[in-house]
Design a protein around this motif. Structure first.
Motif, mmCIF file in Angstrom:
data_model
loop_
_atom_site.group_PDB
_atom_site.id
_atom_site.type_symbol
_atom_site.label_atom_id
_atom_site.label_comp_id
_atom_site.label_asym_id
_atom_site.label_seq_id
_atom_site.Cartn_x
_atom_site.Cartn_y
_atom_site.Cartn_z
ATOM 1 N N VAL A 45 0.877 -1.170 0.000
ATOM 2 C CA VAL A 45 0.000 0.000 0.000
ATOM 3 C C VAL A 45 0.909 1.212 0.000
ATOM 4 N N ARG A 46 0.777 2.035 -1.043
ATOM 5 C CA ARG A 46 1.738 3.105 -1.273
ATOM 6 C C ARG A 46 1.039 4.413 -1.606
ATOM 7 N N GLY A 47 1.755 5.507 -1.401
ATOM 8 C CA GLY A 47 1.307 6.808 -1.862
ATOM 9 C C GLY A 47 -0.102 7.146 -1.407
ATOM 10 N N VAL A 48 -0.937 7.534 -2.367
ATOM 11 C CA VAL A 48 -2.284 7.995 -2.066
ATOM 12 C C VAL A 48 -3.123 6.899 -1.418
ATOM 13 N N ALA A 49 -2.807 5.620 -1.682
ATOM 14 C CA ALA A 49 -3.574 4.523 -1.084
ATOM 15 C C ALA A 49 -3.414 4.492 0.428
ATOM 16 N N LEU A 50 -2.285 4.960 0.942
ATOM 17 C CA LEU A 50 -2.124 5.068 2.396
ATOM 18 C C LEU A 50 -3.132 6.060 2.964
ATOM 19 N N ASP A 51 -3.384 7.146 2.224
ATOM 20 C CA ASP A 51 -4.389 8.123 2.668
ATOM 21 C C ASP A 51 -5.784 7.506 2.674
ATOM 22 N N LEU A 58 -8.168 2.468 8.989
ATOM 23 C CA LEU A 58 -7.524 1.161 8.966
ATOM 24 C C LEU A 58 -6.003 1.219 8.870
ATOM 25 N N LEU A 59 -5.424 2.402 8.772
ATOM 26 C CA LEU A 59 -3.996 2.476 8.506
ATOM 27 C C LEU A 59 -3.172 1.895 9.646
ATOM 28 N N GLU A 60 -3.493 2.242 10.874
ATOM 29 C CA GLU A 60 -2.705 1.711 11.997
ATOM 30 C C GLU A 60 -2.895 0.214 12.142
ATOM 31 N N ARG A 61 -4.082 -0.284 11.839
ATOM 32 C CA ARG A 61 -4.311 -1.731 11.902
ATOM 33 C C ARG A 61 -3.526 -2.438 10.805
ATOM 34 N N ALA A 62 -3.411 -1.817 9.638
ATOM 35 C CA ALA A 62 -2.603 -2.397 8.571
ATOM 36 C C ALA A 62 -1.128 -2.417 8.964
ATOM 37 N N LEU A 107 -5.040 -7.914 4.428
ATOM 38 C CA LEU A 107 -5.685 -6.682 3.971
ATOM 39 C C LEU A 107 -7.149 -6.931 3.629
ATOM 40 N N VAL A 108 -7.440 -8.016 2.929
ATOM 41 C CA VAL A 108 -8.830 -8.324 2.595
ATOM 42 C C VAL A 108 -9.652 -8.503 3.868
ATOM 43 N N GLY A 109 -9.062 -9.153 4.879
ATOM 44 C CA GLY A 109 -9.773 -9.319 6.147
ATOM 45 C C GLY A 109 -10.100 -7.998 6.807
ATOM 46 N N LEU A 110 -9.150 -7.060 6.794
ATOM 47 C CA LEU A 110 -9.397 -5.740 7.368
ATOM 48 C C LEU A 110 -10.519 -5.015 6.613
ATOM 49 N N LEU A 111 -10.471 -5.059 5.292
ATOM 50 C CA LEU A 111 -11.470 -4.352 4.493
ATOM 51 C C LEU A 111 -12.853 -4.970 4.641
ATOM 52 N N HIS A 112 -12.909 -6.294 4.634
ATOM 53 C CA HIS A 112 -14.202 -6.955 4.795
ATOM 54 C C HIS A 112 -14.787 -6.665 6.168
ATOM 55 N N GLY A 113 -13.945 -6.664 7.198
ATOM 56 C CA GLY A 113 -14.430 -6.353 8.537
ATOM 57 C C GLY A 113 -14.981 -4.947 8.637
ATOM 58 N N ALA A 114 -14.358 -4.007 7.925
ATOM 59 C CA ALA A 114 -14.824 -2.617 7.962
ATOM 60 C C ALA A 114 -16.081 -2.411 7.141
ATOM 61 N N ALA A 115 -16.273 -3.212 6.091
ATOM 62 C CA ALA A 115 -17.373 -2.977 5.152
ATOM 63 C C ALA A 115 -18.634 -3.759 5.469
ATOM 64 N N ARG A 116 -18.534 -4.875 6.205
ATOM 65 C CA ARG A 116 -19.654 -5.822 6.222
ATOM 66 C C ARG A 116 -20.893 -5.323 6.949
ATOM 67 N N ASP A 117 -20.747 -4.442 7.929
ATOM 68 C CA ASP A 117 -21.932 -3.922 8.624
ATOM 69 C C ASP A 117 -22.702 -3.009 7.681
ATOM 70 N N GLY A 118 -23.934 -3.361 7.385
ATOM 71 C CA GLY A 118 -24.756 -2.553 6.496
ATOM 72 C C GLY A 118 -24.581 -2.871 5.034
ATOM 73 N N VAL A 119 -23.747 -3.870 4.719
ATOM 74 C CA VAL A 119 -23.531 -4.282 3.329
ATOM 75 C C VAL A 119 -23.959 -5.735 3.180
#
Length: 372
Positions: A45-51, A58-62, A107-119
């Protein structure tokens, strides 16, 4: 509230679902696999993707699950070390840099955990048919169900089914890069501790790196080849090709590596290729990440393109207030220059790492707050 069907539950799809839900949309994610996919190589994860990760919280968790490599060794074809470094690694660049390298499944686990509520997630299913109507898109699922959505987004990778249904056969958009890459998990038979090995033997080579905790290895094995005449979903055929090519290595560890490839439950192999398209949207359907502008793992930027593209697409839909045509046009206008610069990283110096200045320019060529 607009409904959006997202095909693909990986990095791009889950990141998009997160932002769509935050902006007041009703996203559904359909994923062919029965659960978030495990395995895969280390990703950066680089550059603008870190933002983007920072804005998702999720940055600190990553960073907490990053690989934390101490260095690397480069071996010749016989397995003799010819170079080592504790300052940089070929998989990620400088070890003291700001980029975050982590395993793809983390990374997929972090994103899925953040997205799954309400999706809504529909695992074990896929899109089989698309028909645009006056009001939306009628979707026929492989499971047999038919539903209608306002918009459809293909975030389903290099071999996107949504792209095939909306734009035509993959062959019209795929640029083969002359290589194949296999990724699989192995036991840590090399006893690596936060370290990676790289070996090349002619047109064949591999990288092996320990995962956090050092209990196993992730192996990325590559070989040069033109397009192979076979089904990219035929894992048995691909596994046989990889085992055969590993067996041709002079390195003494080749038999154990071949056995690991033969037994790996997460075995993956595919062509190194890019997707080049004149446009990414048609009607109420658009493409995201590898489905629309795959840069290939050779660029080192696929994950960052997926995260940035998800943010930009969701932001464009938010700003367009229901006008999907305007949103898709704005999304492409902002993302295309960024995507093209990152695709060039894999092609401007074939077979060698891109120059540092090119990498720096490409990874920072997009602003989340609008055009520069």
């Amino acid at each position: 509230m607009q409904t959006v069907l997202v095909s693909g539950g990986g990095v791009a799809g889950s990141a998009l679902a997160f932002w769509l839900r935050r902006h007041g949309f009703a996203p559904t994610v359909v994923e062919r696999a029965a659960a978030p996919r495990r395995g895969g190589q280390a990703v950066d994860v680089r550059g603008v993707a870190l933002d983007v990760l920072d804005r998702m919280g999720l940055l600190e968790r990553a960073r907490a699950v990053r690989t934390r490599m101490r260095g690397m060794s480069v071996l010749d074809a016989d397995g003799t070390e010819v170079h080592r470094s504790t300052e940089y690694a070929l998989s990620s660049g400088r070890l003291d840099g700001d980029d975050v390298e982590l395993m793809r499944d983390d990374l997929v686990g972090l994103l899925h955990g953040a997205a799954r509520d309400g999706v809504e997630y529909r695992f074990g299913d896929a899109i089989g048919a698309l028909e645009e109507t006056d009001r939306g898109v009628r979707v026929g699922f492989a499971s047999g169900e038919v539903r209608e959505y306002d918009l459809v987004v293909g975030a389903d990778g290099l071999h996107s089914g949504v792209r095939r249904l909306a734009f035509g056969p993959e062959e019209g958009f795929r640029l083969h890069l002359g290589q194949y890459l296999s990724v699989f998990t192995a036991g840590n038979f090399l006893d690596l501790e936060d370290w990676q090995l790289w070996l090349r033997d002619g047109e064949v080579g591999f990288a092996a790196m320990s995962v956090p905790g050092n209990h196993e290895l992730r192996v990325a094995f590559g070989f040069g080849s033109g397009p192979l005449d076979g089904d990219h979903r035929d894992t048995g055929w691909l596994r046989g090709l990889v085992v055969e090519r590993i067996g041709g290595l002079r390195w003494s560890g080749a038999p154990r590596l071949a056995e690991a490839a033969r037994q790996a439950p997460d075995f993956f192999c595919d062509a190194m290729a890019q997707i080049r398209m004149d446009r990414w949207s048609r009607g109420r359907v658009t493409l995201l990440g590898d489905a629309g502008y795959c840069a290939s793992p050779l660029s080192g930027q696929g994950t960052s393109l997926a995260l940035a593209g998800a943010y930009v697409l969701a932001d464009a839909l938010r700003a367009a207030d229901g006008d999907h045509a305007a949103a898709f046009a704005a999304y492409e206008a902002r993302m295309r220059p960024f995507a093209e610069l990152n695709q060039a990283l894999a092609t401007e110096v074939p077979g060698a790492p891109a120059p540092e200045e090119s990498v720096a320019r490409a990874k920072n060529a997009l602003s989340l707050d609008g055009p520069r």
